[in-house]
Design a protein around this motif. Structure first.
Motif, PDB file in Angstrom:
ATOM      1  N   THR A 187       6.105   5.581   5.164  1.00 62.21           N
ATOM      2  CA  THR A 187       5.987   5.325   3.721  1.00 62.21           C
ATOM      3  C   THR A 187       7.287   4.749   3.174  1.00 62.21           C
ATOM      4  O   THR A 187       7.276   3.807   2.372  1.00 62.21           O
ATOM      5  CB  THR A 187       5.622   6.622   2.977  1.00 62.21           C
ATOM      6  OG1 THR A 187       4.388   7.126   3.489  1.00 62.21           O
ATOM      7  CG2 THR A 187       5.486   6.368   1.489  1.00 62.21           C
ATOM      8  N   ARG A 188       8.414   5.307   3.610  1.00 59.10           N
ATOM      9  CA  ARG A 188       9.714   4.816   3.130  1.00 59.10           C
ATOM     10  C   ARG A 188       9.922   3.368   3.543  1.00 59.10           C
ATOM     11  O   ARG A 188      10.354   2.538   2.727  1.00 59.10           O
ATOM     12  CB  ARG A 188      10.831   5.708   3.679  1.00 59.10           C
ATOM     13  CG  ARG A 188      12.242   5.236   3.341  1.00 59.10           C
ATOM     14  CD  ARG A 188      13.266   6.295   3.693  1.00 59.10           C
ATOM     15  NE  ARG A 188      13.196   6.660   5.098  1.00 59.10           N
ATOM     16  CZ  ARG A 188      13.812   5.986   6.075  1.00 59.10           C
ATOM     17  NH1 ARG A 188      14.517   4.901   5.783  1.00 59.10           N
ATOM     18  NH2 ARG A 188      13.721   6.383   7.323  1.00 59.10           N
ATOM     19  N   HIS A 189       9.598   3.041   4.786  1.00 56.95           N
ATOM     20  CA  HIS A 189       9.759   1.664   5.258  1.00 56.95           C
ATOM     21  C   HIS A 189       8.808   0.723   4.533  1.00 56.95           C
ATOM     22  O   HIS A 189       9.202  -0.387   4.141  1.00 56.95           O
ATOM     23  CB  HIS A 189       9.512   1.602   6.768  1.00 56.95           C
ATOM     24  CG  HIS A 189      10.696   2.013   7.585  1.00 56.95           C
ATOM     25  ND1 HIS A 189      11.463   1.126   8.303  1.00 56.95           N
ATOM     26  CD2 HIS A 189      11.244   3.239   7.794  1.00 56.95           C
ATOM     27  CE1 HIS A 189      12.436   1.768   8.920  1.00 56.95           C
ATOM     28  NE2 HIS A 189      12.319   3.059   8.636  1.00 56.95           N
ATOM     29  N   ASP A 194       7.391   1.042   1.545  1.00 62.40           N
ATOM     30  CA  ASP A 194       7.814   0.874   0.152  1.00 62.40           C
ATOM     31  C   ASP A 194       8.996  -0.079   0.045  1.00 62.40           C
ATOM     32  O   ASP A 194       9.072  -0.905  -0.871  1.00 62.40           O
ATOM     33  CB  ASP A 194       8.177   2.224  -0.464  1.00 62.40           C
ATOM     34  CG  ASP A 194       6.967   3.125  -0.678  1.00 62.40           C
ATOM     35  OD1 ASP A 194       5.830   2.635  -0.570  1.00 62.40           O
ATOM     36  OD2 ASP A 194       7.163   4.332  -0.943  1.00 62.40           O
ATOM     37  N   ARG A 195       9.922   0.040   0.994  1.00 64.79           N
ATOM     38  CA  ARG A 195      11.102  -0.832   0.960  1.00 64.79           C
ATOM     39  C   ARG A 195      10.712  -2.277   1.251  1.00 64.79           C
ATOM     40  O   ARG A 195      11.192  -3.206   0.586  1.00 64.79           O
ATOM     41  CB  ARG A 195      12.140  -0.340   1.968  1.00 64.79           C
ATOM     42  CG  ARG A 195      13.437  -1.152   1.962  1.00 64.79           C
ATOM     43  CD  ARG A 195      14.493  -0.533   2.856  1.00 64.79           C
ATOM     44  NE  ARG A 195      14.063  -0.514   4.256  1.00 64.79           N
ATOM     45  CZ  ARG A 195      14.807   0.000   5.241  1.00 64.79           C
ATOM     46  NH1 ARG A 195      15.984   0.562   4.964  1.00 64.79           N
ATOM     47  NH2 ARG A 195      14.373  -0.031   6.485  1.00 64.79           N
ATOM     48  N   ARG A 197       6.285  10.231   6.321  1.00 67.85           N
ATOM     49  CA  ARG A 197       7.349  10.002   5.342  1.00 67.85           C
ATOM     50  C   ARG A 197       8.192   8.781   5.728  1.00 67.85           C
ATOM     51  O   ARG A 197       8.556   7.966   4.872  1.00 67.85           O
ATOM     52  CB  ARG A 197       8.223  11.251   5.257  1.00 67.85           C
ATOM     53  CG  ARG A 197       9.223  11.242   4.125  1.00 67.85           C
ATOM     54  CD  ARG A 197       9.901  12.602   4.059  1.00 67.85           C
ATOM     55  NE  ARG A 197      10.788  12.710   2.927  1.00 67.85           N
ATOM     56  CZ  ARG A 197      11.471  13.798   2.610  1.00 67.85           C
ATOM     57  NH1 ARG A 197      11.346  14.885   3.372  1.00 67.85           N
ATOM     58  NH2 ARG A 197      12.261  13.824   1.563  1.00 67.85           N
ATOM     59  N   THR A 198       8.479   8.649   7.026  1.00 70.20           N
ATOM     60  CA  THR A 198       9.274   7.515   7.492  1.00 70.20           C
ATOM     61  C   THR A 198       8.523   6.208   7.290  1.00 70.20           C
ATOM     62  O   THR A 198       9.081   5.219   6.795  1.00 70.20           O
ATOM     63  CB  THR A 198       9.635   7.694   8.976  1.00 70.20           C
ATOM     64  OG1 THR A 198      10.476   8.835   9.116  1.00 70.20           O
ATOM     65  CG2 THR A 198      10.346   6.460   9.524  1.00 70.20           C
TER      66      THR A 198
END
Length: 320
Positions: free
Chosen positions: A185-187, A189-190, A182-183
């Motif tokens: 993926t979040r990075h 995507d950003r 999740r971490t």
């Protein structure tokens, strides 16, 4: 290779940040299938065939070059004779060299990275000496818009983990880095949303079985309106894989990467392009070999990661 294979290459992109912004899923079979009106199974089969034939040699991730304070420019070097394999090896040992594309005639394209114009000028002179070039011109430019937020240390580690393997599952990256999927993926995507990264297919233009690949340099009689370029795209839809406008218009106003069934088909296509009312001339450069050795760029990213700040933890929200 047919028209749909070429459309897949166009959608994937082969030049970082050249067709920006693009969809984050542009390398995925599901996205390609939807864009081309085919099944995901068919898209996967076509991609596997392109990979097996060596036409697609891999997938790469690039950081926005401005994040490393680099500019990137492609140069066309004109030589007294065809470049040798030893010359290609010598070039790969030079820092700041990206993609090298050797043509059958006495010319070679080299992408160069540098942090200032004077340094780039010196690098061009070094490459000219190695090649014994008679002259050179600016053949391609890679835009890199400024990014407001500098990547964190984890951002750089994620980019580094994907170098040479842009389609690597993010779960694998998370496992390697010791953080959650999740971490990561979040990075990721950003980074994509901010324009900090781009992904492309590695295209080996000298390895297309049964076909001839050439970069066709097209010069117009005057600066053409957009419909002229659109007409070329439409008329050559079953042949072109990519195109760009060189920064030096003495080289060409438009370069199109085209495939041909035979030398006579190449000549027929050139004659057809030249017959168009807005076209002054068209010249083909036949690709023989495309290579890249960007270990130095990976090292630059490692240094950037060490220098980057750690991301501040999210503040705790107290509940009353």
């Amino acid at each position: 290779m047919d028209a749909n294979d070429l459309k897949i290459l166009r959608l994937m992109g082969v030049q970082p940040f050249a067709d920006w912004p693009r969809d984050q899923d542009h390398l995925k079979p599901s996205y390609l299938a939807k864009q081309l009106g085919m099944s995901v199974v068919s898209a996967k089969a076509r991609i596997r065939r392109l990979e097996k034939a060596g036409i697609i040699s891999g997938y790469e991730i690039y950081p926005n070059f401005s994040l490393l304070a680099y500019m990137c420019t492609g140069f066309l070097f004109h030589l007294p004779g065809p470049a040798s394999s030893q010359t290609i090896s010598d070039l790969q040992a030079v820092d700041g060299v990206g993609v090298v594309e050797r043509y059958l005639g006495p010319a070679i394209r080299v992408d160069l990275f540098e942090k200032s114009q004077p340094a780039l000028d010196r690098r061009v002179q070094l490459v000219s000496r190695i090649l014994g070039a008679t002259r050179h011109s600016r053949y391609a430019a890679y835009p890199s818009s400024p990014v407001a937020r500098p990547p964190t240390r984890l951002d750089w580690r994620i980019i580094h983990a994907l170098r040479g393997r842009a389609l690597r599952p993010l779960a694998d990256v998370a496992s390697e880095l010791g953080v959650s999927t999740r971490t990561v993926t979040r990075h990721y995507d950003r980074l994509w949303a901010e324009g900090s990264i781009d992904t492309v297919a590695r295209l080996n233009t000298g390895n297309i079985p049964g076909l001839i690949f050439a970069n066709v340099a097209i010069r117009f009689k005057q600066v053409p309106p957009a419909p002229v370029t659109q007409r070329l795209h439409k008329e050559l839809d079953s042949q072109w894989a990519f195109c760009w406008s060189p920064p030096d218009h003495q080289v060409a106003d438009l370069v199109m990467g085209l495939v041909f069934r035979s030398p006579s088909h190449l000549q027929e296509t050139l004659d057809r392009i030249r017959s168009m009312p807005d076209v002054a001339d068209a010249e083909g450069l036949l690709a023989a070999q495309s290579t890249s050795n960007e270990a130095w760029l990976t090292e630059e990213m490692q240094r950037a990661a060490l220098a980057a700040r750690e991301e501040a933890p999210a503040p705790l929200v107290s509940r009353v």
